[in-house]
Design a protein around this motif. Structure first.
Motif, PDB file in Angstrom:
ATOM      1  N   TYR A 150     -13.329  -4.798  42.440  1.00 42.24           N
ATOM      2  CA  TYR A 150     -12.218  -5.092  43.353  1.00 42.24           C
ATOM      3  C   TYR A 150     -11.729  -3.763  43.914  1.00 42.24           C
ATOM      4  O   TYR A 150     -11.159  -2.941  43.187  1.00 42.24           O
ATOM      5  CB  TYR A 150     -11.113  -5.837  42.624  1.00 42.24           C
ATOM      6  CG  TYR A 150     -11.579  -7.183  42.112  1.00 42.24           C
ATOM      7  CD1 TYR A 150     -12.188  -7.301  40.869  1.00 42.24           C
ATOM      8  CD2 TYR A 150     -11.448  -8.329  42.894  1.00 42.24           C
ATOM      9  CE1 TYR A 150     -12.650  -8.524  40.421  1.00 42.24           C
ATOM     10  CE2 TYR A 150     -11.907  -9.546  42.454  1.00 42.24           C
ATOM     11  CZ  TYR A 150     -12.510  -9.644  41.210  1.00 42.24           C
ATOM     12  OH  TYR A 150     -12.979 -10.850  40.769  1.00 42.24           O
ATOM     13  N   ASP A 187     -12.341  -1.170  52.875  1.00 35.54           N
ATOM     14  CA  ASP A 187     -13.335  -2.128  53.327  1.00 35.54           C
ATOM     15  C   ASP A 187     -14.754  -1.712  52.962  1.00 35.54           C
ATOM     16  O   ASP A 187     -15.716  -2.373  53.367  1.00 35.54           O
ATOM     17  CB  ASP A 187     -13.233  -2.319  54.846  1.00 35.54           C
ATOM     18  CG  ASP A 187     -13.261  -0.992  55.604  1.00 35.54           C
ATOM     19  OD1 ASP A 187     -12.906  -0.986  56.792  1.00 35.54           O
ATOM     20  OD2 ASP A 187     -13.634   0.040  54.999  1.00 35.54           O
ATOM     21  N   LYS A 240     -18.441  -6.078  54.691  1.00 36.89           N
ATOM     22  CA  LYS A 240     -19.236  -7.200  54.163  1.00 36.89           C
ATOM     23  C   LYS A 240     -20.713  -7.146  54.525  1.00 36.89           C
ATOM     24  O   LYS A 240     -21.462  -8.079  54.244  1.00 36.89           O
ATOM     25  CB  LYS A 240     -18.632  -8.543  54.595  1.00 36.89           C
ATOM     26  CG  LYS A 240     -17.269  -8.805  53.969  1.00 36.89           C
ATOM     27  CD  LYS A 240     -16.423  -9.742  54.810  1.00 36.89           C
ATOM     28  CE  LYS A 240     -15.779  -8.999  55.959  1.00 36.89           C
ATOM     29  NZ  LYS A 240     -14.845  -9.861  56.748  1.00 36.89           N
ATOM     30  N   SER A 267     -15.607 -11.944  51.498  1.00 37.26           N
ATOM     31  CA  SER A 267     -14.618 -11.891  52.575  1.00 37.26           C
ATOM     32  C   SER A 267     -13.337 -11.186  52.148  1.00 37.26           C
ATOM     33  O   SER A 267     -12.627 -10.627  52.992  1.00 37.26           O
ATOM     34  CB  SER A 267     -14.294 -13.302  53.080  1.00 37.26           C
ATOM     35  OG  SER A 267     -13.822 -14.107  52.019  1.00 37.26           O
ATOM     36  N   ASP A 268     -13.036 -11.180  50.863  1.00 34.38           N
ATOM     37  CA  ASP A 268     -11.832 -10.468  50.402  1.00 34.38           C
ATOM     38  C   ASP A 268     -12.164  -9.019  50.021  1.00 34.38           C
ATOM     39  O   ASP A 268     -11.338  -8.333  49.431  1.00 34.38           O
ATOM     40  CB  ASP A 268     -11.200 -11.196  49.208  1.00 34.38           C
ATOM     41  CG  ASP A 268     -12.118 -11.243  47.990  1.00 34.38           C
ATOM     42  OD1 ASP A 268     -11.651 -11.669  46.918  1.00 34.38           O
ATOM     43  OD2 ASP A 268     -13.304 -10.863  48.120  1.00 34.38           O
ATOM     44  N   TYR A 269     -13.372  -8.588  50.355  1.00 35.14           N
ATOM     45  CA  TYR A 269     -13.879  -7.228  50.162  1.00 35.14           C
ATOM     46  C   TYR A 269     -14.274  -6.899  48.736  1.00 35.14           C
ATOM     47  O   TYR A 269     -14.773  -5.797  48.497  1.00 35.14           O
ATOM     48  CB  TYR A 269     -12.908  -6.157  50.686  1.00 35.14           C
ATOM     49  CG  TYR A 269     -12.699  -6.263  52.172  1.00 35.14           C
ATOM     50  CD1 TYR A 269     -11.519  -6.782  52.700  1.00 35.14           C
ATOM     51  CD2 TYR A 269     -13.697  -5.864  53.053  1.00 35.14           C
ATOM     52  CE1 TYR A 269     -11.349  -6.906  54.070  1.00 35.14           C
ATOM     53  CE2 TYR A 269     -13.532  -5.987  54.420  1.00 35.14           C
ATOM     54  CZ  TYR A 269     -12.357  -6.510  54.924  1.00 35.14           C
ATOM     55  OH  TYR A 269     -12.189  -6.632  56.284  1.00 35.14           O
ATOM     56  N   HIS A 270     -14.093  -7.837  47.797  1.00 34.14           N
ATOM     57  CA  HIS A 270     -14.607  -7.527  46.477  1.00 34.14           C
ATOM     58  C   HIS A 270     -16.125  -7.616  46.502  1.00 34.14           C
ATOM     59  O   HIS A 270     -16.714  -8.232  47.402  1.00 34.14           O
ATOM     60  CB  HIS A 270     -13.979  -8.429  45.402  1.00 34.14           C
ATOM     61  CG  HIS A 270     -14.748  -9.663  45.058  1.00 34.14           C
ATOM     62  ND1 HIS A 270     -14.611 -10.862  45.736  1.00 34.14           N
ATOM     63  CD2 HIS A 270     -15.672  -9.889  44.091  1.00 34.14           C
ATOM     64  CE1 HIS A 270     -15.402 -11.764  45.203  1.00 34.14           C
ATOM     65  NE2 HIS A 270     -16.053 -11.211  44.207  1.00 34.14           N
TER      66      HIS A 270
END
Lengths: 116, 114
Positions: A24, A30, A52, A70-73
């Motif tokens: 995370y 990004d 991504k 999409s949440d960058y994790h």
């Protein structure tokens, strides 16, 4: 300040099993990088993602894959594990292109993978 | 792929300045010099970075020679907790969508003794 979070911190798997490591990034970062550090070795670059999409690829085995969501994790998937995959896996994050002060790469504390 | 050369080990007395040298004779004009350190089995910790001017922050100072072929990291008052492997890294510049990665070389093991 929030840092890069990695999970799990420790993982024990048997040969030929599959392992998944999660990363995370720092909020609003990004870009994610994955590194592998074997015993007594220096960190080796595996793969990176920006917005991504895969950005760069290093010495990542074909048995390994990764993606950024999409949440960058990001998740690093390792299959058909071998004894030699035992290592410390670091995730790092930054805020996109450029090398200035706003794009410093920060590392997490790592995930220990032991293959037995 | 590492473009830097560092001494494998150095010692420093607690309270004294630690000066860690790094050679990067093939550095390009748009490549930054970064310094990280790694305390045993922890994540690499960012220290400082620079392009051509000297830089200072709360942790250290970075002195880059005018020709940019070498630099020195200075820890002004070393403590026992500064014992770590210090990595001098020339960051690969961005190329299109490929963002600049960090290549870790062998680093310098700094030992601070009481």
């Amino acid at each position: 300040a929030a840092g890069v979070i990695q999970s799990p911190r420790h993982l024990i798997k048997e040969k030929r099993e599959t392992a998944t490591l999660k990363c995370y990034p720092i909020p609003r970062h990004d870009t994610v990088y994955w590194y592998q550090q074997g015993p007594g070795q220096d960190p080796q670059f595996l793969i990176s993602f920006y917005e991504k999409m895969q950005s760069d690829k290093g010495s990542i085995p074909d048995r390994f894959s990764a993606q950024q969501f999409s949440d960058y994790h990001s998740e690093l998937n390792m299959s058909s594990l071998e004894l030699g995959d035992s290592a410390l896996y670091f995730c790092a994050s930054s805020s996109g292109p450029g090398q200035g002060s706003g794009n410093t790469i920060y590392f997490g504390e790592g995930s220990w993978l032991t293959v037995v | 792929d590492a473009k830097t050369t560092q001494p494998p080990s150095m010692d420093c007395a607690e309270g004294r300045a630690a000066n860690l040298p790094c050679n990067h004779s093939t550095i390009s004009g748009n490549e930054y010099v970064y310094w990280y350190r790694q305390i045993h089995s922890q994540g690499p910790q960012y220290i400082i970075h620079g392009l051509k001017n000297n830089e200072t922050n709360e942790m250290a100072s970075l002195i880059i020679t005018e020709d940019r072929k070498s630099s020195t990291l200075i820890l002004p008052h070393a403590t026992l907790r500064d014992t770590a492997v210090y990595y001098c890294i020339v960051r690969v510049p961005d190329r299109g969508s490929t963002l600049g990665r960090l290549y870790f070389g062998r680093g310098t093991q700094l030992t601070v003794w009481p």
